[in-house]
Design a protein around this motif. Structure first.
Motif, PDB file in Angstrom:
ATOM      1  N   TRP A  22       3.057   2.856  -3.421  1.00  0.00           N
ATOM      2  CA  TRP A  22       1.632   3.283  -3.360  1.00  0.00           C
ATOM      3  C   TRP A  22       0.754   2.308  -3.893  1.00  0.00           C
ATOM      4  N   ARG A  79      -5.475   3.809   3.900  1.00  0.00           N
ATOM      5  CA  ARG A  79      -4.420   3.162   2.931  1.00  0.00           C
ATOM      6  C   ARG A  79      -3.630   2.052   3.541  1.00  0.00           C
ATOM      7  N   SER A 228      -4.344   6.461   8.037  1.00  0.00           N
ATOM      8  CA  SER A 228      -3.188   5.925   7.276  1.00  0.00           C
ATOM      9  C   SER A 228      -1.677   6.077   7.588  1.00  0.00           C
TER      10      SER A 228
END
Length: 504
Positions: A22, A79, A228
């Motif tokens: 992430w 993202r 995302s």
């Protein structure tokens, strides 16, 4: 006990791995040394969208901050690492020269659960190419000429309603009236239905048209999630379209198609083209199979023609009147041209006469420069692409691409005094000297706006009729400078456009 310890260790390892991945995703551009802003952990560089900042404000501020730093800046589309184009030369590569590597827009759509998302604007790959080829014949100049009398008829009704409103109160909120005009035009040309929104502001088509633009099924977090993680969002059966809007347009399309087929009715309009594609198999070049449009696909194309057609044109006309009200000399020049052309064609406007409204066309082009209704062009990279003469700048396969057309239109390197309304920016000489990608309200290349001719026709006609019959000026209720709606992807005024209107 040992088993529990192993499971806990494994779980912590998985969580640690996901957190590391992430974080790595949100450090992509920083590690490559490509200029970018530090992203929000979930919203990326879209933080504050639809609450504190409009979409257009995000594109403009980012462009101003990084312009001149390279062919593109790094950006985080929620993202996902994305490319934010800064140079028109790269925009040209993407939109035209290397189009086959950037054919897709990459927007979330889910045709299985959300049939209206199967529209031409959102489709990718072969589905987009096939649908574009099928629909292109609908928007030829010949088809526009055929539809013109219908548009003109609605236009005359529009000026009558406008005059009635002016007689009651000279201070007019023009944006809503313009939207009612374009709703009736599109409803008639696309569905063959008398929408009657000019007569009744709360007519069903007008209400649903308004809701299709202003009401969003997903909030900022939901929007961030589907953009995302689009594949996961489809598996979760997530939708973009409001249920009530979907049911309305599916019903209208089913009823219209059934009525025309049962009564053998043809109007030679957009709906007829879609019905033909439903009933006459077309061979696909890829598979050699015969393909018919389903009723859901028909509804999706009719929906985007309606929603995009009425909103973009009415918004453009509203901003044009806003600028003309502040520039009386330009407004007078447009009126003189409209009257002169009208006399040349026996007192009324015809399809052929529109091409003679040269200065009006410059006004519209300049309005689209200053108020670019679709302020960013989205693409997705289909294979790794190295920016010519910039080996450090690599666009990876699957990356979203943002071309900030609205921000480029206000770049002083492209347009002197970029915030000033100046129709001479689009004189024949200046247009000839300018690269086509320096003006992108309709996009450019093979995936430009398919409805451009129709939008230009109804915008020219609507403005010509208004300027011919009315004088527009600012009043105490006119918002100067303009304030923009933060919730919409398109550029729109925050609270309408109020102007003083007098009969000429």
């Amino acid at each position: 006990m040992a088993v529990g310890t192993y499971l806990l260790t494994a779980l912590l390892a998985i969580i640690g791995y996901l957190l590391m991945k992430w974080r790595r995703t949100m450090r992509y551009w920083q590690e490559l040394g490509i200029p970018c802003e530090e992203p929000h952990v979930f919203m990326g560089n879209m933080q504050g969208v639809r609450t504190k900042r409009s979409f257009s404000e995000i594109w403009t501020s980012y462009y101003k901050k990084f312009s001149g730093s390279g062919p593109f800046a790094g950006f985080y589309w929620f993202r996902r690492p994305a490319v934010f184009v800064l140079e028109t030369s790269l925009a040209k590569q993407i939109l035209i020269k290397d189009f086959n590597k950037f054919t897709d827009r990459g927007f979330f759509h889910n045709t299985e659960d959300d049939p209206l998302s199967g529209q031409l604007f959102l489709l990718d790959g072969h589905k987009w190419r096939s649908m574009r080829n099928k629909l292109s014949p609908t928007f030829t100049s010949g088809k526009m000429k055929y539809m013109f009398p219908t548009v003109l008829k609605v236009g005359h009704e529009f000026t009558d309603v406008f005059a009635q409103d002016v007689a009651k109160n000279p201070i007019i909120e023009v944006r809503e009236l313009l939207a009612r005009f374009t709703t009736d035009v599109i409803g008639t040309c696309a569905f063959g239905i008398e929408c009657s929104s000019l007569k009744d502001p709360e007519a069903e088509f007008r209400v649903m048209g308004r809701r299709s633009v202003t009401e969003q099924r997903l909030g900022a977090i939901g929007l961030g999630f589907v953009n995302s993680f689009p594949n996961l969002a489809r598996r979760l059966h997530m939708k973009m379209t409001e249920e009530l809007i979907e049911k309305f347009f599916m019903r209208i399309v089913r009823e219209t198609v059934a009525f025309r087929e049962q009564n053998n009715i043809r109007r030679n309009d957009f709906m007829d083209q879609l019905i033909d594609l439903k009933n006459k198999p077309l061979m696909t070049s890829e598979t050699g199979e015969s393909v018919n449009l389903t009723i859901e696909e028909i509804a999706a194309q009719a929906f985007v023609f309606f929603a995009a057609g009425f909103e973009t044109s009415s918004t453009t006309m509203g901003f044009a009147l806003y600028e003309l009200a502040q520039n009386q000399d330009i407004q007078n020049r447009v009126r003189e041209e409209v009257l002169e052309v009208g006399q040349k064609y026996n007192g009324d406007l015809t399809y052929e006469s529109l091409k003679d409204l040269v200065y009006l066309d410059q006004v519209i082009s300049e309005t689209l420069r200053l108020y670019t209704v679709l302020p960013v062009l989205n693409r997705e990279c289909l294979e790794d692409f190295v920016v010519p003469e910039n080996p450090k700048y690599v666009i990876k396969k699957g990356m979203p691409i943002l071309i900030p057309a609205g921000a480029m239109h206000r770049d002083e390197r492209l347009y002197p005094n970029p915030d000033q309304f100046n129709p001479d920016n689009f004189s024949a000489d200046r247009v000839k000297q300018r690269d086509s990608v320096e003006w992108l309200p309709f996009g450019d290349g093979p995936r430009n706006c398919i409805g451009m001719r129709f939008g230009q026709m109804q915008t020219r006609l609507g403005l010509a009729l208004l300027i011919k019959n009315f004088k527009f000026s600012v009043c105490e209720k006119t918002t100067i400078p303009m304030k923009y709606n933060k919730k919409l992807f398109l550029v729109a005024s925050e609270s309408g456009i109020n102007l003083k209107v007098e009969r000429v």
